[in-house]
Design a protein around this motif. Structure first.
Motif, mmCIF file in Angstrom:
data_model
loop_
_atom_site.group_PDB
_atom_site.id
_atom_site.type_symbol
_atom_site.label_atom_id
_atom_site.label_comp_id
_atom_site.label_asym_id
_atom_site.label_seq_id
_atom_site.Cartn_x
_atom_site.Cartn_y
_atom_site.Cartn_z
ATOM 1 N N CYS A 88 0.840 -1.217 0.000
ATOM 2 C CA CYS A 88 0.000 0.000 0.000
ATOM 3 C C CYS A 88 0.867 1.257 0.000
ATOM 4 N N ALA A 89 1.899 1.270 0.837
ATOM 5 C CA ALA A 89 2.787 2.442 0.906
ATOM 6 C C ALA A 89 3.509 2.638 -0.429
ATOM 7 N N PHE A 90 4.027 1.544 -0.975
ATOM 8 C CA PHE A 90 4.756 1.604 -2.247
ATOM 9 C C PHE A 90 3.840 2.112 -3.366
ATOM 10 N N SER A 91 2.659 1.528 -3.450
ATOM 11 C CA SER A 91 1.731 1.897 -4.525
ATOM 12 C C SER A 91 1.284 3.356 -4.387
ATOM 13 N N ALA A 92 1.006 3.778 -3.156
ATOM 14 C CA ALA A 92 0.580 5.168 -2.940
ATOM 15 C C ALA A 92 1.689 6.134 -3.355
ATOM 16 N N LYS A 93 2.927 5.808 -3.000
ATOM 17 C CA LYS A 93 4.032 6.719 -3.329
ATOM 18 C C LYS A 93 4.297 6.747 -4.838
ATOM 19 N N GLU A 94 4.189 5.586 -5.486
ATOM 20 C CA GLU A 94 4.381 5.571 -6.949
ATOM 21 C C GLU A 94 3.261 6.356 -7.641
ATOM 22 N N ALA A 95 2.033 6.179 -7.167
ATOM 23 C CA ALA A 95 0.919 6.927 -7.775
ATOM 24 C C ALA A 95 1.109 8.426 -7.575
ATOM 25 N N ARG B 297 3.887 17.397 -13.963
ATOM 26 C CA ARG B 297 3.862 18.825 -13.621
ATOM 27 C C ARG B 297 5.246 19.338 -13.267
ATOM 28 N N THR B 298 5.917 18.596 -12.369
ATOM 29 C CA THR B 298 7.133 19.134 -11.753
ATOM 30 C C THR B 298 8.396 18.757 -12.505
ATOM 31 N N ARG B 299 8.341 17.608 -13.209
ATOM 32 C CA ARG B 299 9.500 17.084 -13.960
ATOM 33 C C ARG B 299 10.690 16.842 -13.043
ATOM 34 N N GLN B 300 10.411 16.523 -11.784
ATOM 35 C CA GLN B 300 11.509 16.301 -10.841
ATOM 36 C C GLN B 300 11.411 14.908 -10.242
ATOM 37 N N PHE B 301 12.554 14.183 -10.243
ATOM 38 C CA PHE B 301 12.591 12.867 -9.604
ATOM 39 C C PHE B 301 12.555 13.050 -8.096
ATOM 40 N N ARG B 302 11.875 12.160 -7.412
ATOM 41 C CA ARG B 302 11.883 12.155 -5.951
ATOM 42 C C ARG B 302 12.037 10.739 -5.422
ATOM 43 N N GLU B 303 12.850 10.602 -4.360
ATOM 44 C CA GLU B 303 13.043 9.307 -3.683
ATOM 45 C C GLU B 303 11.814 8.993 -2.833
ATOM 46 N N PHE B 304 11.788 7.768 -2.297
ATOM 47 C CA PHE B 304 10.643 7.349 -1.479
ATOM 48 C C PHE B 304 10.587 8.060 -0.124
ATOM 49 N N THR B 305 11.683 8.749 0.246
ATOM 50 C CA THR B 305 11.670 9.552 1.473
ATOM 51 C C THR B 305 10.964 10.899 1.272
ATOM 52 N N ALA B 306 10.594 11.208 0.035
ATOM 53 C CA ALA B 306 10.035 12.537 -0.262
ATOM 54 C C ALA B 306 8.564 12.659 0.112
ATOM 55 N N ALA B 307 7.953 11.550 0.543
ATOM 56 C CA ALA B 307 6.568 11.602 1.040
ATOM 57 C C ALA B 307 6.405 10.565 2.141
ATOM 58 N N LEU B 308 5.510 10.858 3.063
ATOM 59 C CA LEU B 308 5.233 9.946 4.180
ATOM 60 C C LEU B 308 3.879 9.289 3.945
ATOM 61 N N PHE B 309 3.828 7.988 4.190
ATOM 62 C CA PHE B 309 2.566 7.242 4.078
ATOM 63 C C PHE B 309 2.046 6.977 5.480
ATOM 64 N N ARG B 310 0.793 7.366 5.702
ATOM 65 C CA ARG B 310 0.166 7.141 7.011
ATOM 66 C C ARG B 310 -1.275 6.733 6.793
ATOM 67 N N THR C 180 1.851 12.690 2.841
ATOM 68 C CA THR C 180 2.278 14.050 3.155
ATOM 69 C C THR C 180 3.640 14.278 2.503
ATOM 70 N N LEU C 181 3.760 15.349 1.750
ATOM 71 C CA LEU C 181 5.055 15.636 1.133
ATOM 72 C C LEU C 181 6.060 15.987 2.227
ATOM 73 N N ALA C 182 7.202 15.325 2.201
ATOM 74 C CA ALA C 182 8.220 15.542 3.230
ATOM 75 C C ALA C 182 9.247 16.574 2.784
ATOM 76 N N GLU C 183 9.152 16.992 1.521
ATOM 77 C CA GLU C 183 10.054 18.028 0.993
ATOM 78 C C GLU C 183 9.321 18.745 -0.132
ATOM 79 N N ASP C 184 9.887 19.832 -0.595
ATOM 80 C CA ASP C 184 9.281 20.538 -1.728
ATOM 81 C C ASP C 184 9.469 19.700 -2.991
ATOM 82 N N TRP C 185 8.393 19.574 -3.765
ATOM 83 C CA TRP C 185 8.458 18.799 -5.015
ATOM 84 C C TRP C 185 8.542 19.728 -6.222
#
Ligand SMILES: CC(C)(COP(=O)(O)OP(=O)(O)OC[C@H]1O[C@@H](n2cnc3c(N)ncnc32)[C@H](O)[C@@H]1OP(=O)(O)O)[C@@H](O)C(=O)NCCC(=O)NCCS
Length: 215
Positions: free
Chosen positions: A145-152, A160-173, A183-188
């Motif tokens: 669920c966490a993986f799928s949510a972050k990939e989606a 929109r942003t054209r920027q790569f982000r690692e899996f630490t760039a959002a929190l799944f709760r 929740t975005l953990a950094e600016d995207w």
């Protein structure tokens, strides 16, 4: 394993529970049945990749209806008809696509994953969800669920942003009612700032997790 048509039917029934933007459509297509004309970029690809691509395009065409077709851009991303946004996903067996009229949603991303084996979930947990996995479900389900949510999420924001982000760039709760939240953990980029919260529309069915993230 269920045959692909039966799996597509089970997933479609589950997907009917997702809250999508007004005017949106989500459709599935079996990978084995896929045929059609491949773009130049895919002509040398492995047969499975070619079928996955074509099944994704078939799902997208079904979602658009009325003869809608989806090309491929020079950047490899789907080329949606004017006035639409959308997203495509595929496993080895099934492709899915979601589309929405552009005024109804600024971003949309879809992801379909087979639930990972428990041992793999343990192996991947720190990489995919270093924030820790909720305990609402078994770890293999929660990790998927966490993986799928972050990939989606990534697939929703990247066009929109054209920027790569690692899996630490959002929190799944999970919210108090159990619904998945990101929740975005950094600016995207492009105004998608750290702290922005997005709900993830997610169903678990037939050994798979399907997620749509939109805003
Ligand atoms: C791009 C990525 C998300 C694709 O996920 P995947 O599970 O391998 O593949 P899926 O089947 O779900 O999706 C593939 C489809 O997504 C679309 N796609 C590919 N790259 C994309 C991107 N950067 N942005 C949006 N959509 C993309 C394409 O339609 C592709 O299918 P097609 O080539 O047949 O048209 C993944 O490869 C990746 O790079 N992940 C790392 C980034 C990430 O998720 N970070 C998490 C941040 S919290």
């Amino acid at each position: 394993m269920q045959n692909e048509a039966a799996l597509a039917g089970t997933l479609a029934a589950a997907a009917a529970r997702l809250a999508l933007p007004p005017g949106a459509a989500l459709r599935f297509a079996a990978v084995d049945d896929a045929d059609g004309t491949l773009p130049a970029q895919l002509r040398g690809a492995a047969p499975r990749r070619q079928r996955g691509f074509l099944a994704g395009r078939r799902a997208a065409a079904l979602a658009l209806g009325a003869g809608g077709t989806v090309g491929i851009g020079a950047d490899g991303l789907p080329g949606w008809p004017a006035g639409w946004i959308g997203s495509i996903t595929h496993t080895d067996d099934i492709a899915a696509a979601v589309v929405a009229p552009a005024p109804a949603a600024a971003i949309i991303g879809i992801d379909l994953e087979r639930i990972v084996a428990p041992a793999l979930a343990d192996e991947l947990a720190d990489l995919i969800a270093p924030e820790g996995l909720p305990a609402a479900n078994p770890r293999d389900v929660e990790l998927t669920c966490a993986f799928s949510a972050k990939e989606a999420l990534y697939k929703a924001l990247f066009p929109r942003t054209r920027q790569f982000r690692e899996f630490t760039a959002a929190l799944f709760r999970r919210a108090a009612d159990g619904s998945p939240q990101l929740t975005l953990a950094e600016d995207w980029g492009e105004g998608w700032t750290a702290g922005t919260a997005l709900g993830a529309q997610q169903v678990v069915a037939a050994g798979h997790v399907l997620t749509v993230v939109w805003r």
